[in-house]
Design a protein around this motif. Structure first.
Motif, PDB file in Angstrom:
ATOM      1  N   ASP A   1       0.879  -1.171   0.000  1.00 15.00           N
ATOM      2  CA  ASP A   1       0.000   0.000   0.000  1.00 15.00           C
ATOM      3  C   ASP A   1       0.916   1.220   0.000  1.00 15.00           C
ATOM      4  O   ASP A   1       1.646   1.460   0.961  1.00 15.00           O
ATOM      5  CB  ASP A   1      -0.914   0.013   1.219  1.00 15.00           C
ATOM      6  CG  ASP A   1      -1.862   1.203   1.197  1.00 15.00           C
ATOM      7  OD1 ASP A   1      -2.614   1.340   0.226  1.00 15.00           O
ATOM      8  OD2 ASP A   1      -1.835   2.005   2.147  1.00 15.00           O
ATOM      9  N   TYR A   2       0.875   1.970  -1.084  1.00 16.39           N
ATOM     10  CA  TYR A   2       1.855   3.036  -1.326  1.00 16.39           C
ATOM     11  C   TYR A   2       1.310   4.387  -0.883  1.00 16.39           C
ATOM     12  O   TYR A   2       0.153   4.722  -1.135  1.00 16.39           O
ATOM     13  CB  TYR A   2       2.174   3.071  -2.824  1.00 16.39           C
ATOM     14  CG  TYR A   2       3.012   4.234  -3.278  1.00 16.39           C
ATOM     15  CD1 TYR A   2       4.400   4.184  -3.205  1.00 16.39           C
ATOM     16  CD2 TYR A   2       2.418   5.375  -3.793  1.00 16.39           C
ATOM     17  CE1 TYR A   2       5.170   5.246  -3.635  1.00 16.39           C
ATOM     18  CE2 TYR A   2       3.186   6.451  -4.229  1.00 16.39           C
ATOM     19  CZ  TYR A   2       4.560   6.381  -4.144  1.00 16.39           C
ATOM     20  OH  TYR A   2       5.316   7.438  -4.565  1.00 16.39           O
ATOM     21  N   GLY A   3       2.155   5.155  -0.206  1.00 15.31           N
ATOM     22  CA  GLY A   3       1.784   6.512   0.175  1.00 15.31           C
ATOM     23  C   GLY A   3       2.958   7.464   0.025  1.00 15.31           C
ATOM     24  O   GLY A   3       4.116   7.063   0.155  1.00 15.31           O
ATOM     25  N   THR A   4       2.632   8.712  -0.266  1.00 15.68           N
ATOM     26  CA  THR A   4       3.674   9.743  -0.285  1.00 15.68           C
ATOM     27  C   THR A   4       3.613  10.509   1.037  1.00 15.68           C
ATOM     28  O   THR A   4       4.552  10.481   1.827  1.00 15.68           O
ATOM     29  CB  THR A   4       3.477  10.689  -1.478  1.00 15.68           C
ATOM     30  OG1 THR A   4       2.109  11.147  -1.499  1.00 15.68           O
ATOM     31  CG2 THR A   4       3.782   9.987  -2.786  1.00 15.68           C
ATOM     32  N   VAL A   5       2.467  11.165   1.283  1.00 21.19           N
ATOM     33  CA  VAL A   5       2.258  11.802   2.581  1.00 21.19           C
ATOM     34  C   VAL A   5       1.813  10.752   3.605  1.00 21.19           C
ATOM     35  O   VAL A   5       2.284  10.736   4.740  1.00 21.19           O
ATOM     36  CB  VAL A   5       1.217  12.931   2.473  1.00 21.19           C
ATOM     37  CG1 VAL A   5       0.946  13.540   3.844  1.00 21.19           C
ATOM     38  CG2 VAL A   5       1.708  14.008   1.505  1.00 21.19           C
ATOM     39  N   ASN A   6       0.903   9.878   3.192  1.00 22.07           N
ATOM     40  CA  ASN A   6       0.449   8.799   4.073  1.00 22.07           C
ATOM     41  C   ASN A   6       1.501   7.701   4.162  1.00 22.07           C
ATOM     42  O   ASN A   6       2.390   7.605   3.300  1.00 22.07           O
ATOM     43  CB  ASN A   6      -0.859   8.203   3.551  1.00 22.07           C
ATOM     44  CG  ASN A   6      -2.016   9.164   3.675  1.00 22.07           C
ATOM     45  OD1 ASN A   6      -2.111   9.910   4.643  1.00 22.07           O
ATOM     46  ND2 ASN A   6      -2.900   9.154   2.680  1.00 22.07           N
TER      47      ASN A   6
END
Length: 409
Positions: free
Chosen positions: A247-252
């Motif tokens: 599950d990819y996030g930048t801010v998350n």
């Protein structure tokens, strides 16, 4: 074929009742769909000649798969003629010189109401009515304007805030509808072994809905049983397959899990979890690809299952030679499947996967919602594990390939 008394009532109520509609709701595999389907075609053929009717489901494919196959076979055995014209989406059903046309419709979303608009119908069957948009159901009802027209509904329960429960089930008497509530005991073709399997499959609100047939709200922890599960050390020896879910996030936060298969069980043996807010620095796609390679640790990874919205990250992985699989992302069916696999021991979260264990203890249902929703907090490992369950394992178990499908209720 043997029918229960409640099924017989669903098939014959129209002979002596002045009700304008039938609502059959309750547990899964309780025999309501078959009874409603057979009764609907018996009523239409006995009452009308040369009229048009609607047979509706979530999709036309679902109507054919869940309803028409078995119903059509039974009617043919009873002497009915049954002619389907797939290209036109119609079926002509006849007996003793009477023939009517039945149009197939899918009530997938709000735009579906336009498909049925303008028709004049002598009746309609809506299978899994609670899965259809209100606008489609109401438009279908409005089309049934022929004298003597009747409505036939079947559905499994949902939240008590669902519009169909409030507008039709709670107001059945007001709307001139006969409501029949089904349980698994109303299906004589269901063995005790099958009933037991369904009782063991579902948990929490899904058990109360699909096994007990109750309209209840989802509340509390999503996986309220997780604390009682064992979290063993990873098994010794070689694994049959390796897969990574992400599950990819930048801010998350970004969450990745390393899964190994052994003896029909998938073990989440290691994880990577990075919260850019907590750490005070965002990472690039390339840096996350490096972390994924470190998690793989030189193992032969059959595939990387990735959050379907992470297009740029998937492209980076493909360029680096990874086999990437876009994750299936139906939240509710994925949660049901993940819960089933965890309870059956088909998925095992091993010791050391502390980020996942923490989220299992925090992941909750949103209270007071008209539809089942999870609180969008502490859900990154939860989403990644759900992606893996839905995309790789599947409700019926993997069938020799690494990507078996996940089947929806």
């Amino acid at each position: 074929m043997k029918f229960s008394q409640k099924q017989k009532t669903a098939m014959t109520w129209w002979r002596k009742s002045d009700k304008q509609a039938l609502i059959c709701d309750g547990a899964v595999r309780s025999g309501k769909t078959l009874a409603v389907g057979v009764g609907f075609f018996l009523w239409a053929t006995a009452t009308f000649q040369g009229r048009n009717f609607a047979v509706c489901g979530k999709t036309v494919g679902a109507v054919r798969r869940n309803l028409l196959g078995q119903v059509g076979g039974l009617l043919r055995e009873m002497g009915f003629t049954w002619t389907e014209k797939v290209s036109r989406g119609t079926i002509q059903v006849g007996l003793d010189g009477r023939t009517n046309t039945f149009y197939l419709f899918g009530g997938r979303d709000e735009s579906s109401a336009a498909l049925i608009q303008g028709m004049t119908l002598a009746g309609a069957l809506l299978d899994e009515a609670a899965l259809m948009p209100r606008s489609f159901v109401e438009q279908t009802c409005a089309r049934c304007s022929v004298e003597g027209a009747r409505l036939w509904f079947s559905c499994n329960p949902d939240t008590p805030e669902h519009w169909f429960y409030k507008e039709w089930i709670q107001k059945a008497e007001e709307k001139g509808a006969l409501r029949l509530h089904f349980t698994m005991e109303d299906n004589p073709s269901l063995s005790e072994k099958v009933k037991r399997r369904y009782r063991e499959t579902f948990q929490g609100p899904f058990y109360r809905r699909f096994v007990l047939g109750e309209w209840v709200a989802a509340q509390g922890l999503v996986y309220d049983f997780f604390a009682q599960l064992e979290r063993p050390q990873p098994p010794q020896g070689e694994m049959e397959q390796w897969v990574i879910s992400c599950d990819y996030g930048t801010v998350n936060p970004t969450s990745m899990g390393l899964w190994g298969k052994k003896n029909a069980t998938w073990y989440r043996v290691a994880e990577y979890y990075y919260d850019s807010r907590a750490e005070g620095r965002q990472k690039t796609d390339g840096e996350y690809a490096d972390e994924l390679a470190a998690l793989a640790g030189g193992r032969t990874i059959r595939a990387v299952v990735v959050d379907p919205s992470a297009a740029s990250f998937m492209e980076v992985l493909r360029r680096r030679g990874w086999k990437v699989k876009k994750a299936r992302n139906d939240v509710l069916s994925g949660i049901r499947l993940t819960a089933e696999l965890l309870r059956r021991g088909r998925l095992v979260i091993c010791a050391g996967c502390e980020a996942a264990a923490r989220e299992f203890g925090l992941y909750r249902w949103e209270e007071g919602s008209a539809r089942d929703k999870v609180v969008k907090e502490h859900d990154h490992a939860m989403d990644e594990i759900r992606y893996f369950a839905a995309t790789v394992v599947g409700r019926d178990g993997d069938r020799g390939g690494v990507f078996a499908g996940c089947v929806r209720r």
